[in-house]
Design an enzyme around this catalytic site. Structure first.
Site, PDB file in Angstrom:
ATOM      1  N   ASP A 134      23.861   0.325   9.539  1.00 26.35           N
ATOM      2  CA  ASP A 134      23.075   0.106  10.750  1.00 26.35           C
ATOM      3  C   ASP A 134      21.791   0.921  10.695  1.00 26.35           C
ATOM      4  OD1 ASP A 134      24.693  -1.701  12.029  1.00 26.35           O
ATOM      5  OD2 ASP A 134      25.797  -0.204  13.173  1.00 26.35           O
ATOM      6  N   ARG A 184      20.206  -7.713   7.526  1.00 30.86           N
ATOM      7  CA  ARG A 184      20.332  -8.097   8.940  1.00 30.86           C
ATOM      8  C   ARG A 184      19.006  -7.811   9.636  1.00 30.86           C
ATOM      9  NH1 ARG A 184      24.002  -4.314  11.994  1.00 30.86           N
ATOM     10  NH2 ARG A 184      25.699  -5.379  10.925  1.00 30.86           N
TER      11      ARG A 184
END
Length: 308
Positions: A134, A184
């Site tokens: 992340d 992502r």
């Protein structure tokens, strides 16, 4: 201004304590958080996989200031991955990891976070799945990208995350759009100075589209994290334009948000991955989700009214 107020609230301990002790908060949180334990995460993963959806699991927690807490986070991920392997869910579920939860902000933290991330990547590989790092506060971007590069030397399928609200997002995407690279793309849910980040919603949206064009024209696997119908439509058009099969990109959405759209896209043959958080440290995550998309706040408030 609403976004900035919510981001500020996410860092205030007194607001966090009020939210965590409010009588109706927990029932609403369950709509966005799988639960507090590994068993909760596994239950939700099995349900989503049975309906044709993919999953990425996030053990909530960040900004760790204690090496012992970082170690506990690693052990939780290893246990989660072992349990995913036992249930043969590796092909359907990966994990998302915040490096600050692995000690990134401690003295010598980059080395510690890299070592801890390697342990999680090893556990993921052993059960046939992957890890995505992340992206967090803008001050950790360079460190996170360095750790990503180190990990990819041994674990080339480690996923990256780029936040479209950053002014350098398109540049980052171009650097990462190579064969085998999983990226992502999200809008971003942290505060940043205007010199480093776009602050207007339309500016962020335009940056997102520019980044999508780079990733979809590249050789990697774009993972498009958005609930915005316009951006989803543009993504589909870019897939056709670039000759991408459904298996060559995926949509990603948050657990509890636009569930019917998740199912609709999956029925059309698209790969749809649901970001499923679990754990006790849900407050910061939830506040950023509210800041990221005002519609989330209205849904949350309507839920409170209904439950009360």
């Amino acid at each position: 201004m609403l976004r900035q107020a919510l981001l500020a609230a996410s860092r205030r301990d007194e607001v966090r304590r009020l939210a965590e002790t409010a009588p109706y908060t927990r029932s609403v949180v369950r709509r966005f958080i799988a639960g507090t334990a590994v068993d909760d995460a596994l239950r939700v993963t099995e349900d989503l996989a049975a309906s044709g959806l993919l999953v990425t699991l996030d053990h909530l927690g960040e900004d760790t200031v204690d090496p012992g807490q970082a170690e506990a986070t690693v052990k939780n991920y290893v246990t989660l991955l072992e349990r995913l392997g036992e249930r043969r869910l590796g092909p359907q579920a990966e994990v998302s990891v915040k490096l600050t939860a692995l000690g990134q902000l401690l003295d010598g933290g980059e080395k510690m976070a890299l070592q801890n991330a390697r342990r999680i990547c090893n556990a993921a590989r052993s059960v046939g799945t992957t890890v995505t790092l992340d992206m967090e506060d803008h001050r950790t971007v360079d460190s996170t990208l360095r750790i990503l590069a180190d990990l990819r030397a041994d674990f080339p399928d480690t996923g990256a995350v780029i936040q479209a609200y950053l002014r350098r997002a398109e540049e980052y995407c171009a650097e990462l759009a190579y064969a085998g690279s999983r990226v992502r793309l999200c809008k971003g849910a942290y505060g940043a100075p205007e010199s480093l980040a776009f602050t207007g919603r339309h500016e962020v949206d335009k940056s997102y589209v520019r980044c999508m064009k780079v990733l979809m024209a590249g050789k990697g696997l774009p993972m498009l994290a958005t609930h915005d119908p316009r951006l989803i439509e543009i993504a589909g058009a870019l897939a056709v334009l670039n000759g991408r099969a459904h298996s060559a990109y995926e949509y990603q959405m948050l657990y509890g948000i636009r569930t019917q759209e998740q199912q609709r896209l999956a029925r059309l043959g698209a790969q749809v991955r649901v970001y499923v958080p679990y754990g006790d440290e849900w407050y910061g995550y939830l506040m950023r989700r509210l800041a990221e998309r005002p519609a989330n706040l209205m849904f949350f408030l309507r839920s409170l009214a209904t439950d009360s």
